[in-house]
Motif scaffolding. Sequence first.
Motif, PDB file in Angstrom:
ATOM      1  N   ARG A  76     -12.682  -7.041  -3.522  1.00 39.86           N
ATOM      2  CA  ARG A  76     -11.752  -6.375  -4.447  1.00 39.86           C
ATOM      3  C   ARG A  76     -10.350  -6.974  -4.328  1.00 39.86           C
ATOM      4  NH1 ARG A  76     -12.749  -1.082  -6.567  1.00 39.86           N
ATOM      5  NH2 ARG A  76     -14.975  -0.990  -7.111  1.00 39.86           N
ATOM      6  N   LEU A  77      -9.953  -7.299  -3.108  1.00 33.03           N
ATOM      7  CA  LEU A  77      -8.625  -7.851  -2.889  1.00 33.03           C
ATOM      8  C   LEU A  77      -8.523  -9.292  -3.373  1.00 33.03           C
ATOM      9  CD1 LEU A  77      -7.907  -6.405   0.667  1.00 33.03           C
ATOM     10  CD2 LEU A  77      -6.883  -5.658  -1.491  1.00 33.03           C
ATOM     11  N   GLY A  78      -9.655  -9.979  -3.441  1.00 34.04           N
ATOM     12  CA  GLY A  78      -9.698 -11.322  -3.996  1.00 34.04           C
ATOM     13  C   GLY A  78      -9.335 -12.414  -3.011  1.00 34.04           C
ATOM     14  N   GLU A  79      -9.480 -13.648  -3.473  1.00 33.62           N
ATOM     15  CA  GLU A  79      -9.190 -14.823  -2.637  1.00 33.62           C
ATOM     16  C   GLU A  79      -7.722 -15.199  -2.731  1.00 33.62           C
ATOM     17  OE1 GLU A  79     -11.806 -18.029  -3.470  1.00 33.62           O
ATOM     18  OE2 GLU A  79     -13.616 -16.837  -3.159  1.00 33.62           O
TER      19      GLU A  79
ATOM     20  N   TYR B  88      -2.186  -5.067  -9.383  1.00 35.18           N
ATOM     21  CA  TYR B  88      -2.793  -3.798  -8.999  1.00 35.18           C
ATOM     22  C   TYR B  88      -4.262  -4.006  -8.630  1.00 35.18           C
ATOM     23  CZ  TYR B  88      -4.768   0.896  -9.339  1.00 35.18           C
ATOM     24  OH  TYR B  88      -5.434   2.070  -9.073  1.00 35.18           O
ATOM     25  N   VAL B  89      -4.689  -3.390  -7.538  1.00 36.27           N
ATOM     26  CA  VAL B  89      -6.073  -3.501  -7.071  1.00 36.27           C
ATOM     27  C   VAL B  89      -6.704  -2.098  -7.080  1.00 36.27           C
ATOM     28  CG1 VAL B  89      -7.611  -4.228  -5.218  1.00 36.27           C
ATOM     29  CG2 VAL B  89      -5.439  -5.434  -5.592  1.00 36.27           C
ATOM     30  N   ALA B  90      -7.709  -1.924  -7.905  1.00 35.08           N
ATOM     31  CA  ALA B  90      -8.403  -0.635  -7.970  1.00 35.08           C
ATOM     32  C   ALA B  90      -9.408  -0.540  -6.830  1.00 35.08           C
ATOM     33  CB  ALA B  90      -9.119  -0.489  -9.318  1.00 35.08           C
ATOM     34  N   LEU B  91      -9.284   0.500  -6.006  1.00 35.93           N
ATOM     35  CA  LEU B  91     -10.180   0.677  -4.862  1.00 35.93           C
ATOM     36  C   LEU B  91     -10.854   2.037  -4.917  1.00 35.93           C
ATOM     37  CD1 LEU B  91      -7.906  -0.604  -1.926  1.00 35.93           C
ATOM     38  CD2 LEU B  91      -9.595  -1.902  -3.225  1.00 35.93           C
ATOM     39  N   THR B  92     -12.038   2.114  -4.321  1.00 37.36           N
ATOM     40  CA  THR B  92     -12.679   3.407  -4.147  1.00 37.36           C
ATOM     41  C   THR B  92     -11.934   4.160  -3.052  1.00 37.36           C
ATOM     42  OG1 THR B  92     -14.213   2.680  -2.418  1.00 37.36           O
ATOM     43  CG2 THR B  92     -14.911   2.360  -4.703  1.00 37.36           C
ATOM     44  N   ARG B  93     -12.208   5.458  -2.920  1.00 32.67           N
ATOM     45  CA  ARG B  93     -11.529   6.244  -1.888  1.00 32.67           C
ATOM     46  C   ARG B  93     -11.818   5.714  -0.496  1.00 32.67           C
ATOM     47  NH1 ARG B  93     -13.131  10.122  -5.631  1.00 32.67           N
ATOM     48  NH2 ARG B  93     -15.060  10.599  -4.511  1.00 32.67           N
TER      49      ARG B  93
ATOM     50  N   VAL C  86      -2.594   0.302  -4.484  1.00 31.68           N
ATOM     51  CA  VAL C  86      -2.563  -0.946  -3.732  1.00 31.68           C
ATOM     52  C   VAL C  86      -2.248  -2.091  -4.694  1.00 31.68           C
ATOM     53  CG1 VAL C  86      -3.929  -2.608  -2.400  1.00 31.68           C
ATOM     54  CG2 VAL C  86      -4.195  -0.157  -1.988  1.00 31.68           C
ATOM     55  N   PHE C  87      -1.315  -2.949  -4.276  1.00 30.85           N
ATOM     56  CA  PHE C  87      -0.991  -4.148  -5.050  1.00 30.85           C
ATOM     57  C   PHE C  87      -1.095  -5.351  -4.130  1.00 30.85           C
ATOM     58  CE2 PHE C  87       1.072  -0.709  -7.245  1.00 30.85           C
ATOM     59  CZ  PHE C  87       0.953  -1.021  -8.594  1.00 30.85           C
TER      60      PHE C  87
ATOM     61  N   LEU D 206       0.840  -1.192   0.000  1.00 23.10           N
ATOM     62  CA  LEU D 206       0.000   0.000   0.000  1.00 23.10           C
ATOM     63  C   LEU D 206       0.876   1.244   0.000  1.00 23.10           C
ATOM     64  CD1 LEU D 206      -3.263   0.597   1.951  1.00 23.10           C
ATOM     65  CD2 LEU D 206      -1.431   2.291   2.122  1.00 23.10           C
ATOM     66  N   ASP D 207       0.667   2.081  -0.993  1.00 26.99           N
ATOM     67  CA  ASP D 207       1.422   3.327  -1.118  1.00 26.99           C
ATOM     68  C   ASP D 207       0.464   4.491  -0.901  1.00 26.99           C
ATOM     69  OD1 ASP D 207       2.792   5.614  -1.901  1.00 26.99           O
ATOM     70  OD2 ASP D 207       3.844   4.610  -3.538  1.00 26.99           O
ATOM     71  N   PRO D 208       0.477   5.127   0.290  1.00 24.91           N
ATOM     72  CA  PRO D 208      -0.479   6.206   0.578  1.00 24.91           C
ATOM     73  C   PRO D 208      -0.231   7.467  -0.236  1.00 24.91           C
ATOM     74  CG  PRO D 208       1.090   5.971   2.371  1.00 24.91           C
ATOM     75  CD  PRO D 208       1.329   4.829   1.451  1.00 24.91           C
TER      76      PRO D 208
END
Length: 239
Positions: free
Chosen positions: A200-203, A147-152, A141-142, A134-136
């Motif tokens: 979103r992060l998956g299994e 790469y994982v696309a997330l909402t805010r 996020v990876f 996680l890069d703030p």
Amino acid sequence: MRVLIVEDEPYLAEAVRDGLRLEAIAADIAGDGDSALELLSIHSYDLAVLDRDIPGPSGDEIARRIVASGSGIPILMLTAADRIDDKASGFELGADDYLTKPFELRELVMRLRALDRRRAYARPPVREIAGLRLDPFRREVFRDGRYVALTRKQFAVLEVLVAAEGGVVSAEELLERAWDNNADPFTNAVRITVSALRKRLGEPWLIATVPGVGYRIDTGMDTGMDTGMDTTHPGGTHE
């Protein structure tokens, strides 16, 4: 991250709040010193952004009280007072950083992120746990290189969980840290957001539910936890 903005210019305060929200930073606004002190007594903020010239107790007085409280909340003074003597007095009052108006929102965000990192015992800017990166600063996020696309809001919740380094974070704390003062404490916000984030992060599921307690990042050493169905108390577990 949750920030208190103490600013008596409504348009500027709202612009800053809205800009921070776009960066997954929750923010509350206090338009005067009395409102600021009231919010500080109610909520646990990660950072305070103070204008010095405000109605009621001044920004300087707010800074003094924050320092005296021993809360350790970092203070960024955001003000038009730009003389070197003004800056010196601000730092003497306990300010951790000083930014003069006019300013670029991007610079404010970078300074807030840096202050938050320093507050957390000099933790690295990019945080990694259980295959999660996680890069703030980039708001990226990876997971295992993907790469994982997330909402805010999902990013804000994940940032709090990652910062706990595998420790349990209650739903109430997530609501306090990732939502602003307008959040309804009886909504399903946290549970719904965590559920969507988990998908979103998956299994295999990375976020474990500790029934009746809260959530944590599953580091592979957890026992007695449910990593699927959410059974935490709804008073603090819904979006």
